[in-house]
Design a protein around this motif. Sequence first.
Motif, PDB file in Angstrom:
ATOM      1  N   GLN A 121      45.311  33.978  44.876  1.00  0.00           N
ATOM      2  CA  GLN A 121      44.031  34.032  44.177  1.00  0.00           C
ATOM      3  C   GLN A 121      44.099  33.184  42.908  1.00  0.00           C
ATOM      4  OE1 GLN A 121      43.416  38.182  43.414  1.00  0.00           O
ATOM      5  NE2 GLN A 121      42.916  38.669  45.545  1.00  0.00           N
ATOM      6  N   GLN A 136      32.745  38.841  34.434  1.00  0.00           N
ATOM      7  CA  GLN A 136      33.737  39.905  34.315  1.00  0.00           C
ATOM      8  C   GLN A 136      33.072  41.280  34.369  1.00  0.00           C
ATOM      9  OE1 GLN A 136      36.729  39.802  34.716  1.00  0.00           O
ATOM     10  NE2 GLN A 136      37.931  41.184  33.450  1.00  0.00           N
ATOM     11  N   HIS A 166      32.443  42.068  37.864  1.00  0.00           N
ATOM     12  CA  HIS A 166      33.706  42.423  38.529  1.00  0.00           C
ATOM     13  C   HIS A 166      34.111  43.865  38.222  1.00  0.00           C
ATOM     14  CE1 HIS A 166      37.900  42.375  39.723  1.00  0.00           C
ATOM     15  NE2 HIS A 166      38.253  42.661  38.487  1.00  0.00           N
ATOM     16  N   LYS A 196      30.102  43.141  43.891  1.00  0.00           N
ATOM     17  CA  LYS A 196      31.334  42.590  44.421  1.00  0.00           C
ATOM     18  C   LYS A 196      31.323  41.093  44.146  1.00  0.00           C
ATOM     19  CE  LYS A 196      32.434  45.876  48.115  1.00  0.00           C
ATOM     20  NZ  LYS A 196      32.688  46.050  49.566  1.00  0.00           N
ATOM     21  N   PRO A 205      37.465  37.553  43.531  1.00  0.00           N
ATOM     22  CA  PRO A 205      38.470  37.887  42.501  1.00  0.00           C
ATOM     23  C   PRO A 205      38.910  36.663  41.719  1.00  0.00           C
ATOM     24  CG  PRO A 205      39.463  37.890  44.695  1.00  0.00           C
ATOM     25  CD  PRO A 205      37.981  37.754  44.905  1.00  0.00           C
ATOM     26  N   ASN A 247      41.808  36.456  38.669  1.00  0.00           N
ATOM     27  CA  ASN A 247      42.729  37.200  37.804  1.00  0.00           C
ATOM     28  C   ASN A 247      42.744  36.627  36.390  1.00  0.00           C
ATOM     29  OD1 ASN A 247      43.527  38.799  40.014  1.00  0.00           O
ATOM     30  ND2 ASN A 247      45.040  37.268  40.628  1.00  0.00           N
TER      31      ASN A 247
END
Length: 479
Positions: free
Chosen positions: A250, A414, A417, A423, A426, A428
Amino acid sequence: MKSFILGPLGLLVALCCLHKSTDAALAAMSIDLGSQFIKIGIVKPGVPMDIVLNKESRRKTPNVISFKNDERFFAEAAAAMSSSHPQSSYNFLLSMIAKKEGDDVFTTFKKTYPFTAFEFDDVRKTVVFPYKEEKYNVETLLAMILWNAKKVTEAYADQSVKDVVITVPIFLNQAERRAIAVAADIAGLNLLQLLNDGSAAALNYGVFRRKEITEKPTHMLIYDMGAVKTTATIVQYVLESNRKDGKDKQPTLRTIGVGYDKTLGGLEITNRLRDHLEKVFRDTVTTTKDITTNARAMGKLNKEAERVKQVLSANKDTFAQVESLFEEQNFRAKVTRDELEKLIEDLEPRIGAPILDAVAMSQLKIDDIDLVVLMGAGTRVPKVKQILKEILKGKEISNFLNTDEAIAMGAVYQAAHLSKSFKVLPFNINEKILYPVFVNFLTKTEEGALKPIRKSLFGETYPVPNRVMHFSSYSDDFK
């Protein structure tokens, strides 16, 4: 044995990022909490992530609150009152949050807003602002501003909104972050996270270019000179996996270097220009009293200095002019860009220092940086741009971000998220903690006595990974 597990996106309340789950339905917002302006992002079902328009249909809102005749004024109305009623108008509150008596910030505030009365709480030693029979602390005033932001968002979204991600400068300490969390709670907001503003801007860039992120790291420098602070943030984009087998890679955003100056910003330049105009007025206009004793006159002069600064960013000279500035005397004076640059000569070393600090922390070289972007109104000053180009060795400065809105838009992604209502793909985020974080607790000795223990959870400049801390002396709950 008891364990606390801390993930990269959700730290405990006592740590740098504040994150808790919520059942608030179907809408989430972000607040780019700037010292001078607020930008608000919104996401709700069926509507793309967008910037909220305020009551005046503007995409950014002055971060100020004013009182008059027991009525509160926000945004544009409050900003308009700052010059006519400076005694009860409160600006740049973020700079004073969780600060105690004796901090240099109050000297600067007094110089900038000499007619705004403030004092200090006898117990907490933090600042309070008296208005008639009331005394308001910074958290309360900030809560009012956040409450207004919530109401503006709900009017724009035509529904209730509680979930929020608020962006803050990376250098805020735990007391300052907790104070903002308290203000959000008073305002009726469900705080999902306090996200560093550099991370939010970088996230806004990354989510729209996720296909360009590969296993080979890419580095970006974000230089942000706002109203009262300057930060330089170096981030790394890389495609990687959190699994042992290396699968399910990711995109990851990692902060690897930070530099900052807490008191260098556009306000400092405006103040110096205001002082220059004040001197010109004294030298050219005869009055019976000192102009600095008149709140309304100084408010007008401050507003004109801000306007002149903006004009000189695009022009080599202009005229400062204020009708009936003081004692019914009009004021008009020519101001050149060269004069402005001479006023800020001593600031030149400070302008580039955050970049050098960020590069040193990242252990990179200037040549290793792939992308550079400038943010904040202060970077529009030609002299600032010139200094930055010299430090960056002529490296191209890109314009791939909407710099006024990048922080709010990254933060609203964010928020989507972290909210249970959406949804999103992703992405990170690994932020950097600038201050060490410790856990204090009592442990039992072999004799059964309690002994205080202090353990380091994260060291200074430590990245935020998953972290497990074991407490083997307890089988029951403890603090």
